[in-house]
Enzyme design. Structure first.
Site, PDB file in Angstrom:
ATOM      1  N   GLU A 275      49.486  36.008  39.464  1.00 41.58           N
ATOM      2  CA  GLU A 275      49.872  36.860  38.202  1.00 41.58           C
ATOM      3  C   GLU A 275      50.588  36.777  36.679  1.00 41.58           C
ATOM      4  O   GLU A 275      50.488  37.299  35.764  1.00 41.58           O
ATOM      5  CB  GLU A 275      50.694  38.062  38.897  1.00 41.58           C
ATOM      6  CG  GLU A 275      50.078  39.401  40.203  1.00 41.58           C
ATOM      7  CD  GLU A 275      48.773  39.480  39.138  1.00 41.58           C
ATOM      8  OE1 GLU A 275      48.672  40.371  38.580  1.00 41.58           O
ATOM      9  OE2 GLU A 275      47.883  39.274  40.202  1.00 41.58           O
ATOM     10  N   TRP A 278      48.468  34.865  34.815  1.00 36.85           N
ATOM     11  CA  TRP A 278      47.566  36.148  33.603  1.00 36.85           C
ATOM     12  C   TRP A 278      48.371  36.439  32.447  1.00 36.85           C
ATOM     13  O   TRP A 278      47.466  36.484  31.712  1.00 36.85           O
ATOM     14  CB  TRP A 278      47.978  36.735  34.886  1.00 36.85           C
ATOM     15  CG  TRP A 278      46.138  37.389  35.788  1.00 36.85           C
ATOM     16  CD1 TRP A 278      46.235  36.819  37.009  1.00 36.85           C
ATOM     17  CD2 TRP A 278      44.760  37.608  35.555  1.00 36.85           C
ATOM     18  NE1 TRP A 278      44.415  36.411  36.985  1.00 36.85           N
ATOM     19  CE2 TRP A 278      43.671  37.025  36.668  1.00 36.85           C
ATOM     20  CE3 TRP A 278      44.538  37.874  33.890  1.00 36.85           C
ATOM     21  CZ2 TRP A 278      42.604  37.753  36.062  1.00 36.85           C
ATOM     22  CZ3 TRP A 278      43.014  37.574  33.404  1.00 36.85           C
ATOM     23  CH2 TRP A 278      42.451  37.369  34.559  1.00 36.85           C
ATOM     24  N   TRP A 306      31.242  54.703  21.030  1.00 38.64           N
ATOM     25  CA  TRP A 306      32.316  55.166  21.996  1.00 38.64           C
ATOM     26  C   TRP A 306      32.513  56.973  21.643  1.00 38.64           C
ATOM     27  O   TRP A 306      31.896  57.350  20.588  1.00 38.64           O
ATOM     28  CB  TRP A 306      33.334  54.986  22.018  1.00 38.64           C
ATOM     29  CG  TRP A 306      33.817  53.337  21.914  1.00 38.64           C
ATOM     30  CD1 TRP A 306      33.645  52.258  21.252  1.00 38.64           C
ATOM     31  CD2 TRP A 306      33.318  52.781  23.689  1.00 38.64           C
ATOM     32  NE1 TRP A 306      33.740  51.091  21.776  1.00 38.64           N
ATOM     33  CE2 TRP A 306      33.354  51.565  23.193  1.00 38.64           C
ATOM     34  CE3 TRP A 306      33.427  53.293  24.512  1.00 38.64           C
ATOM     35  CZ2 TRP A 306      33.506  50.280  24.110  1.00 38.64           C
ATOM     36  CZ3 TRP A 306      33.672  52.021  25.783  1.00 38.64           C
ATOM     37  CH2 TRP A 306      33.977  51.299  25.534  1.00 38.64           C
ATOM     38  N   ASN A 341      50.425  48.157  38.070  1.00 37.60           N
ATOM     39  CA  ASN A 341      49.192  47.941  37.616  1.00 37.60           C
ATOM     40  C   ASN A 341      47.894  48.109  38.233  1.00 37.60           C
ATOM     41  O   ASN A 341      47.205  48.607  37.424  1.00 37.60           O
ATOM     42  CB  ASN A 341      49.433  46.061  37.807  1.00 37.60           C
ATOM     43  CG  ASN A 341      48.110  45.300  37.038  1.00 37.60           C
ATOM     44  OD1 ASN A 341      47.478  45.435  35.725  1.00 37.60           O
ATOM     45  ND2 ASN A 341      47.282  44.864  38.273  1.00 37.60           N
ATOM     46  N   TRP A 359      37.602  51.515  23.972  1.00 38.72           N
ATOM     47  CA  TRP A 359      39.171  51.098  24.434  1.00 38.72           C
ATOM     48  C   TRP A 359      40.686  50.911  24.083  1.00 38.72           C
ATOM     49  O   TRP A 359      41.224  51.338  24.328  1.00 38.72           O
ATOM     50  CB  TRP A 359      38.718  49.993  25.587  1.00 38.72           C
ATOM     51  CG  TRP A 359      38.134  49.335  24.855  1.00 38.72           C
ATOM     52  CD1 TRP A 359      37.459  48.939  23.371  1.00 38.72           C
ATOM     53  CD2 TRP A 359      39.422  48.196  24.146  1.00 38.72           C
ATOM     54  NE1 TRP A 359      36.679  47.639  23.154  1.00 38.72           N
ATOM     55  CE2 TRP A 359      38.188  46.866  22.964  1.00 38.72           C
ATOM     56  CE3 TRP A 359      40.337  47.616  23.820  1.00 38.72           C
ATOM     57  CZ2 TRP A 359      38.670  46.187  21.844  1.00 38.72           C
ATOM     58  CZ3 TRP A 359      40.607  46.169  22.555  1.00 38.72           C
ATOM     59  CH2 TRP A 359      39.531  45.707  21.752  1.00 38.72           C
ATOM     60  N   TRP A 382      43.338  45.475  29.032  1.00 36.61           N
ATOM     61  CA  TRP A 382      42.118  46.566  27.872  1.00 36.61           C
ATOM     62  C   TRP A 382      40.616  46.325  28.374  1.00 36.61           C
ATOM     63  O   TRP A 382      39.522  46.775  28.014  1.00 36.61           O
ATOM     64  CB  TRP A 382      42.458  47.386  26.730  1.00 36.61           C
ATOM     65  CG  TRP A 382      43.240  48.983  26.870  1.00 36.61           C
ATOM     66  CD1 TRP A 382      45.051  48.583  26.901  1.00 36.61           C
ATOM     67  CD2 TRP A 382      43.279  50.178  27.651  1.00 36.61           C
ATOM     68  NE1 TRP A 382      45.726  49.953  27.732  1.00 36.61           N
ATOM     69  CE2 TRP A 382      44.122  50.996  27.521  1.00 36.61           C
ATOM     70  CE3 TRP A 382      42.232  50.399  28.116  1.00 36.61           C
ATOM     71  CZ2 TRP A 382      44.451  51.811  28.390  1.00 36.61           C
ATOM     72  CZ3 TRP A 382      41.851  52.211  28.158  1.00 36.61           C
ATOM     73  CH2 TRP A 382      43.633  52.419  28.843  1.00 36.61           C
TER      74      TRP A 382
END
Length: 474
Positions: A275, A278, A306, A341, A359, A382
């Site tokens: 993590e 990341w 969208w 998360n 988004w 996102w």
DNA sequence: CCTGGAGTTGTCCTA
DNA sequence: TTAGGACAACTCCAG
């Protein structure tokens, strides 16, 4: 003639431990003037958000207390402030740690010219990341776009990590300066909405270290199993501390490995370190895609149409969608400045896939509400959910918020904590109250459409629509 | 250049 | 009840 003093410019490195700029400054033998400049010059939507301002204020207060209240607080244009101070104090050197937002990278480039012109020695360091974003490369020299190979390459470099450096024993400060108070930066607005955050968080270096120690002691071992459970307090919640640099990622890595070796928590440690990587990967992506916060990494997504549904967006923001796990998550964000998360993925998936909303709307809302708002992490998250990221989920992978809630909040504890109007519903009905028999609803005091909304979107129908829309742009 | 294996986080249907 | 396969191919990456 130059003074025997140096400026130590604090930025997103609000700590004493393992702080390379601070160490270099203190080893220089010069008297140190600690400086913080509040210059909210980020473009467009990326001015520092409301929640982050509260955190920053408190983090600065904590750091200042650790530095005998010596920090010189300045507000205004960074170049102007720095040139003014250089004129005034004629420092022998200036030390700072790098930031990685595109606008900060540009600023640092510009400043290098300024420092050259003013004839001042400026040294910058990496305090925020385990590896510089540009240091991890494929064998052909180009950046990675898939996480796993990036992770492997990074871990090779981290097999022999640099040991984190302790804070210097003694810091020799420059003689007293008149400094405007922290309050002059005006980080806190007039409405004390942030009072509700005070019992929940401890911004600052000591709070960061406590959070790490608590996590390692209580949750590292079972991290792989429990990290996805928002009903357990099983994650580190280090993200805001890391964003403001109150703890060094190298310190986190080091202490995690130490703890894992002592307590045989290898599985949990591996997952936790992944993590942490990341976070590195997001910064790696931001470096190769500087417009990642505004533009989809996969170009074909610019064709996506969208929906502009202001009402649905507002209901999502307020936690009034009628889907309990979504409302719990969005209210957790509003009330606490943070979301687990797993729940971030679920609420993001609903906004983008079921509601069909851009988004970037969600990204901006998170930016304003999150205490850990971080350009690289937020944008990468996102884009991953929306499917337009470099390394995104297959388009047919659409979260079902009811199934997710059943799986990861099995007793409905998390939902009950943030959606009290459903508190009395039996667990089997709490995940999709609109399907509950009316006697059960009445017994629990729930009146769908009255004191809790009916779902604003049909999950099945909207899933189909999303699959079709995503198939369109393939 | 070619090749083969792999890709954070899921859902739904079927047997 | 539960486990396995379909969902779709495409791109990335290492050898």
């Amino acid at each position: 003639m130059t003074n025997r003093m140096a400026i130590l410019w604090f930025r997103q490195d609000l700590r004493l431990d393992d702080n390379p700029a601070l160490l270099a400054a203190s080893r220089s033998g010069l008297e140190i003037l600690p400086l913080y400049i509040h210059d909210d010059f980020a473009p467009g939507s990326w001015k520092i958000g409301g929640a982050s301002r509260w955190w920053l204020h408190n983090s600065l207060q904590s750091l200042n207390a650790r530095l005998n209240a010596r920090i010189l607080f300045q507000a205004g244009d960074t170049r102007a402030v720095l040139s003014g101070l250089i004129e005034r104090f004629k420092p022998a050197a200036l030390f700072y740690n790098r930031c990685y937002e595109p606008w900060n990278r540009n600023l640092e480039k510009n400043l290098a010219d300024l420092f050259k012109r003013l004839g001042i020695v400026a040294q910058s360091f990496n305090a925020s990341l385990l590896n510089e974003p540009w240091d991890i490369k494929k064998s052909d020299g180009t950046p990675y776009s898939v996480y796993t190979p990036y992770f492997r390459a990074s871990m090779q470099k981290l097999n022999e990590p640099k040991r984190p450096q302790n804070a210097p024993d003694h810091i020799r400060f420059k003689e007293d300066q008149d400094s405007p108070p922290l309050e002059s930066l005006n980080l806190l607005g007039k409405t004390p909405w942030y009072k509700k955050l005070e019992p929940l968080w401890s911004p600052g270096e000591p709070g960061a270290r406590e959070a790490l120690d608590r996590f390692l002691k209580n949750h590292l071992k079972n991290y792989a199993q429990e990290r996805d459970r928002p009903d357990l307090n099983a994650t580190s919640a280090l993200s805001p501390h890391l964003h403001f640099g109150e703890i060094s990622p190298r310190r986190v890595l080091w202490e995690t490995r130490k703890n894992a070796a002592l307590n045989k928590s290898e599985g949990g440690a591996e997952k936790f370190i992944s993590e942490l990587l990341w976070r590195e990967f997001s910064n790696h992506l931001l470096h190769s895609h500087p417009d990642m916060a505004e533009q989809p990494i996969k170009a074909k997504f610019s064709r996506m149409e969208w929906r502009n549904d202001k009402e649905a967006l507002a209901q999502w923001k307020r936690g009034q969608t009628g889907i309990p796990i979504i409302d719990a998550g969005m209210r957790q964000l509003w009330q606490t400045g943070w979301i687990h998360n797993r729940v971030r993925m679920i609420v993001a998936s609903l906004l983008v896939k079921n509601l069909g909303i851009d988004w970037r709307e969600g990204e901006r809302w998170f930016w304003d509400c999150l205490l850990d708002a971080d350009l690289a992490n937020n944008a990468a998250g996102w884009q991953w959910v929306a499917g337009c990221g470099a390394d995104a989920a297959p388009y047919f992978r659409i979260f079902n918020p009811v199934a997710q809630a059943r799986k990861f909040d099995p007793e409905g504890k998390y939902i009950r904590a943030f959606v009290p109007e459903l508190e009395k519903l039996p667990t089997e009905n709490i995940f999709e109250p609109w399907t509950a028999p009316s006697p059960i609803l009445s017994a629990a005091g729930v009146n769908i459409g009255q004191n809790y909304p009916a779902p604003i979107v049909d999950l099945k129908v909207s899933r189909q629509k999303a699959l079709e829309a995503y198939a369109q742009i393939k």
